[in-house]
Write a protein that holds these residues in place. Structure first.
Motif, PDB file in Angstrom:
ATOM      1  N   ASP A 668     -66.114 -44.201  15.784  1.00  8.39           N
ATOM      2  CA  ASP A 668     -65.653 -42.701  14.701  1.00  8.39           C
ATOM      3  C   ASP A 668     -64.490 -42.390  14.687  1.00  8.39           C
ATOM      4  O   ASP A 668     -63.171 -43.142  15.374  1.00  8.39           O
ATOM      5  CB  ASP A 668     -66.719 -41.849  15.403  1.00  8.39           C
ATOM      6  CG  ASP A 668     -67.272 -41.006  13.804  1.00  8.39           C
ATOM      7  OD1 ASP A 668     -66.173 -40.622  12.993  1.00  8.39           O
ATOM      8  OD2 ASP A 668     -67.719 -39.673  13.891  1.00  8.39           O
ATOM      9  N   ARG A 669     -64.073 -41.852  13.761  1.00  7.06           N
ATOM     10  CA  ARG A 669     -62.664 -41.462  13.774  1.00  7.06           C
ATOM     11  C   ARG A 669     -62.630 -40.249  13.122  1.00  7.06           C
ATOM     12  O   ARG A 669     -63.244 -39.679  12.386  1.00  7.06           O
ATOM     13  CB  ARG A 669     -61.718 -42.642  13.448  1.00  7.06           C
ATOM     14  CG  ARG A 669     -62.272 -42.424  11.829  1.00  7.06           C
ATOM     15  CD  ARG A 669     -61.255 -43.181  11.069  1.00  7.06           C
ATOM     16  NE  ARG A 669     -60.890 -44.535  11.336  1.00  7.06           N
ATOM     17  CZ  ARG A 669     -61.106 -45.645  11.248  1.00  7.06           C
ATOM     18  NH1 ARG A 669     -61.904 -45.116  10.242  1.00  7.06           N
ATOM     19  NH2 ARG A 669     -60.167 -47.253  11.736  1.00  7.06           N
ATOM     20  N   TYR A 670     -60.927 -38.714  13.704  1.00  6.55           N
ATOM     21  CA  TYR A 670     -61.377 -37.739  12.692  1.00  6.55           C
ATOM     22  C   TYR A 670     -60.163 -36.635  12.958  1.00  6.55           C
ATOM     23  O   TYR A 670     -59.932 -37.306  13.606  1.00  6.55           O
ATOM     24  CB  TYR A 670     -63.144 -37.251  13.526  1.00  6.55           C
ATOM     25  CG  TYR A 670     -62.448 -36.890  15.073  1.00  6.55           C
ATOM     26  CD1 TYR A 670     -62.042 -35.768  15.761  1.00  6.55           C
ATOM     27  CD2 TYR A 670     -63.711 -37.712  16.019  1.00  6.55           C
ATOM     28  CE1 TYR A 670     -62.652 -35.251  16.667  1.00  6.55           C
ATOM     29  CE2 TYR A 670     -63.564 -37.747  17.562  1.00  6.55           C
ATOM     30  CZ  TYR A 670     -62.694 -36.905  17.850  1.00  6.55           C
ATOM     31  OH  TYR A 670     -62.565 -36.322  19.011  1.00  6.55           O
ATOM     32  N   ASP A 671     -60.307 -36.059  11.890  1.00  3.63           N
ATOM     33  CA  ASP A 671     -59.749 -35.097  12.465  1.00  3.63           C
ATOM     34  C   ASP A 671     -59.609 -33.874  12.063  1.00  3.63           C
ATOM     35  O   ASP A 671     -60.859 -33.327  11.615  1.00  3.63           O
ATOM     36  CB  ASP A 671     -59.072 -35.697  10.253  1.00  3.63           C
ATOM     37  CG  ASP A 671     -57.957 -36.861  10.805  1.00  3.63           C
ATOM     38  OD1 ASP A 671     -57.124 -37.302  11.012  1.00  3.63           O
ATOM     39  OD2 ASP A 671     -58.925 -37.506  10.355  1.00  3.63           O
ATOM     40  N   LEU A 672     -59.215 -33.121  12.690  1.00  2.00           N
ATOM     41  CA  LEU A 672     -59.446 -31.674  12.978  1.00  2.00           C
ATOM     42  C   LEU A 672     -58.343 -30.690  12.824  1.00  2.00           C
ATOM     43  O   LEU A 672     -57.309 -31.310  13.291  1.00  2.00           O
ATOM     44  CB  LEU A 672     -60.194 -31.374  14.375  1.00  2.00           C
ATOM     45  CG  LEU A 672     -61.129 -32.217  14.916  1.00  2.00           C
ATOM     46  CD1 LEU A 672     -61.498 -31.397  16.443  1.00  2.00           C
ATOM     47  CD2 LEU A 672     -62.575 -31.891  14.380  1.00  2.00           C
ATOM     48  N   PRO A 700     -68.728 -37.095  17.770  1.00  2.00           N
ATOM     49  CA  PRO A 700     -68.018 -37.229  19.244  1.00  2.00           C
ATOM     50  C   PRO A 700     -68.574 -38.060  20.650  1.00  2.00           C
ATOM     51  O   PRO A 700     -67.594 -39.283  21.623  1.00  2.00           O
ATOM     52  CB  PRO A 700     -67.814 -36.163  19.579  1.00  2.00           C
ATOM     53  CG  PRO A 700     -68.842 -35.035  19.247  1.00  2.00           C
ATOM     54  CD  PRO A 700     -69.819 -35.806  17.325  1.00  2.00           C
ATOM     55  N   ILE A 701     -69.934 -38.556  20.269  1.00  2.00           N
ATOM     56  CA  ILE A 701     -70.646 -39.097  21.409  1.00  2.00           C
ATOM     57  C   ILE A 701     -71.672 -39.920  21.030  1.00  2.00           C
ATOM     58  O   ILE A 701     -72.786 -38.924  20.472  1.00  2.00           O
ATOM     59  CB  ILE A 701     -70.440 -38.079  22.892  1.00  2.00           C
ATOM     60  CG1 ILE A 701     -71.452 -38.621  23.928  1.00  2.00           C
ATOM     61  CG2 ILE A 701     -71.605 -36.686  22.589  1.00  2.00           C
ATOM     62  CD1 ILE A 701     -70.802 -38.515  24.998  1.00  2.00           C
ATOM     63  N   ALA A 702     -71.898 -41.321  21.304  1.00  2.00           N
ATOM     64  CA  ALA A 702     -73.140 -41.511  20.785  1.00  2.00           C
ATOM     65  C   ALA A 702     -73.275 -42.782  22.030  1.00  2.00           C
ATOM     66  O   ALA A 702     -72.493 -43.334  23.276  1.00  2.00           O
ATOM     67  CB  ALA A 702     -73.244 -41.712  19.684  1.00  2.00           C
ATOM     68  N   PHE A 703     -75.015 -42.964  22.351  1.00  2.00           N
ATOM     69  CA  PHE A 703     -74.830 -44.317  23.153  1.00  2.00           C
ATOM     70  C   PHE A 703     -76.011 -44.644  22.292  1.00  2.00           C
ATOM     71  O   PHE A 703     -76.957 -44.420  21.390  1.00  2.00           O
ATOM     72  CB  PHE A 703     -75.092 -43.696  24.433  1.00  2.00           C
ATOM     73  CG  PHE A 703     -76.368 -43.406  24.457  1.00  2.00           C
ATOM     74  CD1 PHE A 703     -78.232 -43.516  25.015  1.00  2.00           C
ATOM     75  CD2 PHE A 703     -75.975 -41.376  24.557  1.00  2.00           C
ATOM     76  CE1 PHE A 703     -78.972 -42.047  24.939  1.00  2.00           C
ATOM     77  CE2 PHE A 703     -77.432 -40.860  24.707  1.00  2.00           C
ATOM     78  CZ  PHE A 703     -78.608 -41.459  25.421  1.00  2.00           C
ATOM     79  N   GLN A 704     -75.704 -46.264  22.952  1.00  2.00           N
ATOM     80  CA  GLN A 704     -77.575 -47.214  22.449  1.00  2.00           C
ATOM     81  C   GLN A 704     -78.743 -47.370  23.189  1.00  2.00           C
ATOM     82  O   GLN A 704     -78.949 -46.602  24.466  1.00  2.00           O
ATOM     83  CB  GLN A 704     -76.942 -48.648  22.571  1.00  2.00           C
ATOM     84  CG  GLN A 704     -75.934 -49.431  21.933  1.00  2.00           C
ATOM     85  CD  GLN A 704     -75.302 -49.921  22.857  1.00  2.00           C
ATOM     86  OE1 GLN A 704     -74.648 -50.735  23.524  1.00  2.00           O
ATOM     87  NE2 GLN A 704     -74.880 -51.516  21.526  1.00  2.00           N
ATOM     88  N   ALA A 705     -79.820 -47.326  22.472  1.00  2.00           N
ATOM     89  CA  ALA A 705     -80.915 -46.258  22.426  1.00  2.00           C
ATOM     90  C   ALA A 705     -82.543 -47.706  21.935  1.00  2.00           C
ATOM     91  O   ALA A 705     -83.314 -47.636  22.827  1.00  2.00           O
ATOM     92  CB  ALA A 705     -81.163 -44.651  21.977  1.00  2.00           C
ATOM     93  N   ASN A 706     -81.878 -48.720  21.678  1.00  2.00           N
ATOM     94  CA  ASN A 706     -83.166 -49.277  21.368  1.00  2.00           C
ATOM     95  C   ASN A 706     -82.953 -50.800  21.619  1.00  2.00           C
ATOM     96  O   ASN A 706     -81.767 -51.463  21.085  1.00  2.00           O
ATOM     97  CB  ASN A 706     -83.028 -49.412  19.691  1.00  2.00           C
ATOM     98  CG  ASN A 706     -84.167 -50.216  19.541  1.00  2.00           C
ATOM     99  OD1 ASN A 706     -84.589 -50.806  20.372  1.00  2.00           O
ATOM    100  ND2 ASN A 706     -85.068 -50.103  17.844  1.00  2.00           N
ATOM    101  N   PRO A 707     -83.675 -51.132  22.860  1.00  2.00           N
ATOM    102  CA  PRO A 707     -83.441 -52.460  23.582  1.00  2.00           C
ATOM    103  C   PRO A 707     -83.565 -53.235  22.842  1.00  2.00           C
ATOM    104  O   PRO A 707     -83.364 -54.447  22.795  1.00  2.00           O
ATOM    105  CB  PRO A 707     -84.863 -52.266  24.186  1.00  2.00           C
ATOM    106  CG  PRO A 707     -85.634 -51.708  23.837  1.00  2.00           C
ATOM    107  CD  PRO A 707     -84.977 -50.564  23.523  1.00  2.00           C
ATOM    108  N   GLY A 708     -83.585 -53.908  21.319  1.00  2.00           N
ATOM    109  CA  GLY A 708     -84.240 -53.779  20.565  1.00  2.00           C
ATOM    110  C   GLY A 708     -83.404 -54.565  19.579  1.00  2.00           C
ATOM    111  O   GLY A 708     -82.960 -55.369  18.742  1.00  2.00           O
ATOM    112  N   GLY A 715     -76.979 -39.697  19.068  1.00  2.00           N
ATOM    113  CA  GLY A 715     -75.543 -39.270  19.566  1.00  2.00           C
ATOM    114  C   GLY A 715     -75.688 -37.648  18.963  1.00  2.00           C
ATOM    115  O   GLY A 715     -76.629 -37.405  18.799  1.00  2.00           O
ATOM    116  N   GLN A 716     -74.573 -36.740  19.050  1.00  2.00           N
ATOM    117  CA  GLN A 716     -74.466 -35.422  18.652  1.00  2.00           C
ATOM    118  C   GLN A 716     -73.307 -35.770  17.730  1.00  2.00           C
ATOM    119  O   GLN A 716     -73.109 -36.016  17.998  1.00  2.00           O
ATOM    120  CB  GLN A 716     -74.749 -34.902  19.759  1.00  2.00           C
ATOM    121  CG  GLN A 716     -73.479 -34.199  20.503  1.00  2.00           C
ATOM    122  CD  GLN A 716     -73.674 -33.391  21.454  1.00  2.00           C
ATOM    123  OE1 GLN A 716     -74.723 -32.709  21.356  1.00  2.00           O
ATOM    124  NE2 GLN A 716     -72.466 -32.757  21.729  1.00  2.00           N
TER     125      GLN A 716
END
Length: 731
Positions: A668-672, A700-708, A715-716
């Motif tokens: 991601d990328r973002y501006d505040l 801002p935060i996420a991870f891989q969750a599918n082994p396939g 993320g959130q």
């Protein structure tokens, strides 16, 4: 109309408070008599601090443990976030404070119990942190005890680059030191009430004053924060990620004579946050702040900590002893299939008790780096150690609906891992700086660090109260390293410092509670960092500017990964590099207007690494290492009466492209943009604020969750647009 009405209001309320209120400055400069543990208690100018005036103020920090140096004299990158900036910018978390620091990114979940700092691409999402957090010089051994209330702080110091030579373990990327205000002998009190949308309420109080004349002073600070959730669950109709936390800190400062001070601190926190709101990232971007889950968990955290700091001021030397004990407990639950299907739920229980001791002896002779003709030496030696006892348990409860549907699930039950972890460490360190005349200074520091860790882990599958063993392990490993650092500084005059520093970083290996087979333990992470920089002040101290370039070369980087069955774990990632540029600027353009700017450019690369999906990550960027971080802003203050002023402030932050994973498949990328306006009186202050003014949607935060499917991430969302009012009263 405003310039007529507001002064009348200022005079009326100011007169009502004047009879019983001491000057506000007396509350902001604690511990002045006698000397406190923290001699750098004066207000300080940092990037973004909005106190307008004809000069930018000198910045004093304790980053090198000398006891108080101007940032511009130090041969390393340090950014202080002062109490004034915390107030002016409305900073309420480490994540928000880090936005004022180039090449720094703090990510975390909505639940307060986890936050992950990254500096120059160096960080950690699981296991021990790579950027250590300290509270009044006491190390926080886990990421679970770092995201605390900022009430009653004097400043935050953010050190960039390896800091292990002086600060010890888990500082391979840098260090963050939260420094509280010491008790003062002048009575004073402060009350802050904040109200906003999403039902946000925050109440903060701080009081200080003498207990006995000139020998014993005390202070108390506390906060209570709550708000509704930002995220709605379509399955239940509830707001999920609410917050509810209580924090309190009490301190005593005892000065029995002119040569000794003892500072006692006790603080605690109770947090009852809502559950994690992890969901498919593609869905969060299409429909922000919405999830669809059959189970809503919770995150409970309790922290208790106590410390005693004794300073003895002798003839030509100072002695410091830091003694601390801390415990924390975590109880959390979450939907682990991240969907409306009743497949998997996750339960985690953790607790840790640890004790820490540090002794330091240092010179106290006159030492003035700004004097080009001066010669001399200052020195510091010390020892430190800790003992930690930690229990951790994590279980995946496979629900009946998952039987025969999820691969490998043949019965409903709980796959549970329980582990006991003990560790202890001892270290010895020293530092010497020498002025050679002509503006030349040489500095060197070294540390020997030894750490012993052992773990006993049992894994069972529990069906209806009957536990079937799945495996167990009992291991003990020790880790040791010598950590040198050397620098040379040149000061052509009192306003400019140029330096070159080389330092070795180290982070000990450890054990995973849950991990795929063969990943139960992981090894050391080491690095070398080379930094060239300059710090300067211009135009009669109206402008201060800092710049640095750096190169980081490290081996066996500890990288956070995720396994859908086991959960998060740590593995070593081969070789990596990071290089970049950092700029910081603060300028007082007039008596009314102060501006700031920060910029960080970062180029990171895996030299060799294969991720959990078997993908070759060589040539890819490191996770959570934005290519650009940029901040800019201004604060304008106009005097309405002798004791009352109106102000307006804008802060803008850009976080450039970053990735969630080693494969660089998601990011991601973002501006505040944040806005504040208000009125500031000697006794009171009113702020109207608008955070994330343009309602930027970002993950801002996420991870891989599918082994396939390595392209599927959960993320959130980051915080949405929030607004409200804050009232501060000083007595």
């Amino acid at each position: 109309m405003l310039r007529t009405t507001v002064p009348v209001f200022c005079l009326a309320l100011g007169s009502a408070l004047a009879q019983s209120s001491p000057p506000a400055s007396e509350l902001q400069n604690p511990g002045e008599h006698p000397p406190a543990q923290d001699p750098a208690a004066a207000e300080e100018q940092a990037p973004g601090q909005g106190t307008a005036g004809t000069e930018t103020q000198q910045v004093l920090v304790t980053a090198e443990k000398w006891g108080g140096d101007a940032v511009k004299e130090l041969p390393r990158s340090v950014t202080p976030i002062s109490a004034q900036l915390l107030e002016d910018a409305g900073i309420n978390s480490i994540e928000e404070a880090a936005r004022f620091v180039p090449n720094a990114l703090v990510t975390g979940f909505t639940a307060r119990r986890l936050s992950f700092p990254y500096v120059r691409g160096v960080g950690s999402g699981q296991g021990d942190p790579a950027v250590g957090t300290f509270v009044d010089d006491v190390p926080q051994l886990s990421v679970s005890s770092t995201n605390l209330s900022l009430v009653g702080l004097d400043r935050i110091e953010v050190l960039r680059g390896p800091s292990g030579a002086l600060w010890g373990r888990n500082t391979i990327g840098g260090a963050i030191n939260l420094i509280s205000k010491a008790p003062a002998w002048q009575p004073g009190a402060e009350l802050v009430d904040t109200f906003g949308n999403y039902g946000a309420q925050r109440y903060q109080v701080r009081a200080t004053g003498p207990v006995t004349d000139e020998t014993l002073a005390a202070s108390f600070s506390a906060s209570y924060e709550l708000r509704d959730g930002y995220t709605s669950n379509d399955f239940t109709g509830n707001d999920v990620d609410s917050r509810d936390s209580k924090f309190a800190r009490g301190q005593l400062l005892w000065a029995p004579d002119d040569d000794n001070t003892v500072r006692f601190t006790l603080y605690g926190e109770s947090t009852r946050d809502g559950g994690f709101v992890l969901s498919d990232v593609a869905g969060l971007r299409a429909n922000p702040y919405r999830i669809n889950q059959d189970f809503e968990g919770r995150t409970d955290r309790d922290i208790q900590a106590a410390s005693m700091v004794w300073n003895h001021y002798g003839d030509g030397f100072e002695f410091t002893s830091i003694t601390s004990a801390q415990s924390w407990q975590i109880d959390e639950s979450a939907d682990f299939d991240f969907s409306a299907l009743d497949f998997v739920r996750r339960f985690t229980n953790e607790e840790e008790d640890y004790a820490y001791q540090e002794f330091r002896l240092q010179s106290a002779d006159d030492y003035d780096p700004t004097d080009r003709d001066a010669t001399g030496i200052r020195w510091l030696v010390g020892m430190s150690g800790f003992y930690s006892d930690e229990q951790r348990a994590a279980g995946n409860e496979f629900r009946p609906d998952a039987v025969g549907v999820l691969p490998g699930v043949v019965a409903a039950g709980t796959d549970r891992s329980v582990g006991d972890f003990q560790s202890w460490a001892l270290s010895a360190f020293g530092q010497v700086s020498a002025l050679l005349g002509g503006g030349l200074e040489l500095s060197g520091a070294i540390r020997y660090d030894y750490e012993d860790k052992k773990a006993g882990i049992n894994r069972v599958f529990d069906v209806g109260g009957f536990a079937s063993p799945l495996g167990s392990t009992s291991q003990e490993r020790s880790f040791e390293r010598v950590l040198p650092r050397a620098s040379v500084s040149f000061r052509p005059d009192e306003d400019v410092t140029s330096y070159f520093t080389v330092a070795r970083g180290f982070k000990a290996g450890g054990f995973n509670l849950t991990a795929p087979g063969g990943q139960e333990s992981f090894g050391n992470e080491t690095s070398w960092t080379y930094e060239l920089g300059t710090k300067s002040r211009w135009l009669d101290d109206r402008v201060q500017a800092n710049a640095a370039v750096f190169f980081v070369d490290w081996e066996d980087m500890q990288l956070s990964q995720f396994d859908p069955s086991a959960g998060g774990y740590v593995s070593n990632a081969g070789e990596s590099t990071s290089q970049g540029v950092e700029l910081e600027l603060t300028a007082a353009l007039s008596d009314e207007l102060t501006v700031f700017g920060t910029a960080g450019y970062l180029d990171t690369e895996f030299d060799r690494f294969t991720d959990q999906f078997g993908q070759n990550a060589a040539g890819n960027s490191l996770p959570f290492a934005p290519d650009w971080t940029f901040g800019a802003g201004a604060q304008y203050v106009t005097r309405l009466t002798e004791s009352c002023a109106a102000f307006a402030r804008v802060d803008y932050f850009h976080v450039g492209r970053f990735y969630y994973d080693a494969g660089n498949l998601g990011g991601d990328r973002y501006d505040l943009t944040n806005l504040r306006v208000g009125v500031d009186h000697d006794r009171w202050r009113v702020d109207l604020f608008l955070q994330n003014a343009f309602d930027e949607d970002y993950v801002p935060i996420a991870f891989q969750a599918n082994p396939g499917d390595p392209t599927q991430f959960v993320g959130q969302n980051g915080a949405p647009r929030t607004f409200g009012l804050s009232l501060r009263l000083t007595f």
